[in-house]
Design a protein around this motif. Structure first.
Motif, mmCIF file in Angstrom:
data_model
loop_
_atom_site.group_PDB
_atom_site.id
_atom_site.type_symbol
_atom_site.label_atom_id
_atom_site.label_comp_id
_atom_site.label_asym_id
_atom_site.label_seq_id
_atom_site.Cartn_x
_atom_site.Cartn_y
_atom_site.Cartn_z
ATOM 1 N N VAL A 88 0.961 -1.198 0.063
ATOM 2 C CA VAL A 88 -0.031 -0.067 -0.104
ATOM 3 C C VAL A 88 1.000 1.291 -0.057
ATOM 4 O O VAL A 88 1.886 1.331 0.873
ATOM 5 C CB VAL A 88 -0.771 -0.159 1.410
ATOM 6 C CG1 VAL A 88 -1.710 1.182 1.506
ATOM 7 C CG2 VAL A 88 -1.816 -1.209 1.318
ATOM 8 N N LEU B 1 -8.589 -4.741 5.440
ATOM 9 C CA LEU B 1 -6.988 -4.925 5.068
ATOM 10 C C LEU B 1 -6.425 -5.679 6.194
ATOM 11 O O LEU B 1 -5.627 -6.609 5.828
ATOM 12 C CB LEU B 1 -6.457 -3.573 5.160
ATOM 13 C CG LEU B 1 -5.014 -3.448 4.928
ATOM 14 C CD1 LEU B 1 -4.570 -3.663 3.618
ATOM 15 C CD2 LEU B 1 -4.634 -1.967 5.188
ATOM 16 N N GLU B 2 -6.702 -5.539 7.418
ATOM 17 C CA GLU B 2 -5.913 -6.119 8.703
ATOM 18 C C GLU B 2 -6.351 -7.726 8.540
ATOM 19 O O GLU B 2 -5.622 -8.538 8.992
ATOM 20 C CB GLU B 2 -6.342 -5.840 9.836
ATOM 21 C CG GLU B 2 -5.415 -5.829 11.067
ATOM 22 C CD GLU B 2 -5.614 -4.965 12.218
ATOM 23 O OE1 GLU B 2 -4.803 -4.497 12.769
ATOM 24 O OE2 GLU B 2 -6.932 -4.935 12.529
ATOM 25 N N THR C 22 0.921 -7.709 4.161
ATOM 26 C CA THR C 22 0.690 -6.441 3.711
ATOM 27 C C THR C 22 1.617 -5.436 4.065
ATOM 28 O O THR C 22 2.182 -5.452 5.219
ATOM 29 C CB THR C 22 -0.728 -6.048 4.309
ATOM 30 O OG1 THR C 22 -0.767 -5.946 5.743
ATOM 31 C CG2 THR C 22 -2.013 -6.864 3.660
ATOM 32 N N ALA D 179 3.085 -1.571 4.295
ATOM 33 C CA ALA D 179 2.989 -0.114 3.988
ATOM 34 C C ALA D 179 4.060 0.522 3.235
ATOM 35 O O ALA D 179 5.283 0.415 4.064
ATOM 36 C CB ALA D 179 2.450 0.792 5.322
ATOM 37 N N CYS E 240 -1.542 -2.361 8.244
ATOM 38 C CA CYS E 240 -0.626 -3.021 7.513
ATOM 39 C C CYS E 240 0.314 -3.973 8.474
ATOM 40 O O CYS E 240 0.453 -3.744 9.568
ATOM 41 C CB CYS E 240 0.336 -2.422 6.508
ATOM 42 S SG CYS E 240 -0.664 -1.435 5.126
ATOM 43 N N ASP E 241 0.774 -4.899 7.905
ATOM 44 C CA ASP E 241 1.791 -5.848 8.756
ATOM 45 C C ASP E 241 2.971 -5.238 9.031
ATOM 46 O O ASP E 241 3.624 -5.344 10.297
ATOM 47 C CB ASP E 241 2.060 -7.184 7.981
ATOM 48 C CG ASP E 241 0.923 -8.165 7.829
ATOM 49 O OD1 ASP E 241 -0.306 -8.327 9.009
ATOM 50 O OD2 ASP E 241 0.701 -8.761 6.823
#
Ligand code: CAA
Length: 258
Positions: free
Chosen positions: A52, A91-92, A98, A100, A117-118
């Motif tokens: 992202v 998203l989570e 994921t 950012a 995000c992760d």
């Protein structure tokens, strides 16, 4: 599907979702959040990592759209917060990693997006913060909770109460950002991390993500039970058989995610 305020691009198994309203520094208005949610929902099983990021030179996302928010009364504000929370929870909840890629200002809702995000990699020119109290409100898309879990209560309170913007180096120092990269290398770095991940077993990564997330709010005993169960459940999967067989045959594994 065509979007106005975001871009969703696929490069093999890696998808990049760009919030793309650079004239408003990618601020999240209703439409952008709805498009974001639709794009996340549209990801298929062939996508194995999501990056992202923000469009343009200056911003990841400079927050929720203040012009749009300024006209809201309480009922609409509830709906707006619910939309942001729903989009970021979606998203989570993805089972894939994921990332950012914070390429500039990540303020308010932008910082909250990165936190959902992760993990976060940031460019040297990134600035992060939750400036909402300066607008007479508080973070509304999960910032008070996810920032606290990421950096601890005292640091989260300091950032929320001061509304201060911190640079990427400081964000790394407090554990909010994993690595700081020159601006021109940020996306390439994220893609190289994604490339490493997609070589590994997708089921195993999804299980690891699930047990890490579910275990984070539990005591160690319960959390370790989740790990034991997840470990055992992977046995008998095609990925487990292939991963171990490939090792023994001294060749790269070909995973199917089954
Ligand atoms: N909402 C709407 N528009 C925004 C915006 C936002 N969050 N952030 C920037 N913009 C717009 C500006 O209004 C400006 O538009 P115009 O050119 O039409 O005037 C354009 O983007 C460029 O911004 P600036 O001229 O302000 O650029 P700058 O380089 O001087 O400053 C900045 C950059 C420091 C990021 C500054 O824009 C800023 O402080 N933005 C707001 C940051 C903020 O407060 N974010 C939190 C929002 S509240 C929130 O997110 C609530 C929540 O948790 C749900």
């Amino acid at each position: 599907m065509t979007y106005e305020n975001i871009r969703l691009e696929h490069d093999g198994a890696v998808a990049t979702l760009t919030i793309d309203r650079p004239k408003a520094l990618n601020a999240l208005n209703n439409k952008t959040l709805q498009e974001f949610e639709a794009a996340v929902k549209s990801l298929g099983a062939d996508t194995r990592v999501l990056i992202v990021t923000g469009g343009g030179e200056k911003a990841f996302v400079a927050g929720a759209d203040i012009a749009e928010m300024s006209a809201l009364e309480e009922p609409q504000a509830r709906e707006f917060a619910a939309l942001g929370h729903r989009a970021f929870a979606l998203l989570e909840s993805l089972s894939i990693p994921t990332i950012a890629a914070v390429n500039g200002f990540a303020l308010g809702g932008g910082c909250e997006l990165a936190l959902a995000c992760d993990f976060i990699y940031a460019s040297e020119k990134a600035q992060l913060g939750l400036p909402e109290v300066g607008l007479g409100v508080i973070p509304g898309f999960g910032g008070t909770q996810r920032l606290t879990r990421a950096v601890g209560r005292a640091r989260a309170k300091e950032l929320v109460f001061t509304g201060a913007r911190i640079d990427a180096a400081k964000a790394k120092e407090i554990g909010l950002v994993l690595e700081v990269l020159p601006a021109g290398e940020l996306l390439a770095h994220c893609r190289s991390i994604a490339a490493k991940m997609i070589k590994n077993g997708p089921l195993a990564i999804a299980t690891a993500k699930r047990v890490i997330e579910q275990g984070a709010d539990k005591d160690l005993g319960e959390a370790n039970t989740l790990e034991r169960q997840g470990f055992a459940e992977l046995f008998g999967s095609d990925d487990q058989r292939e991963g171990m067989k490939a090792f023994l045959e001294k060749r790269p594994a070909v995973f199917t995610g089954k």
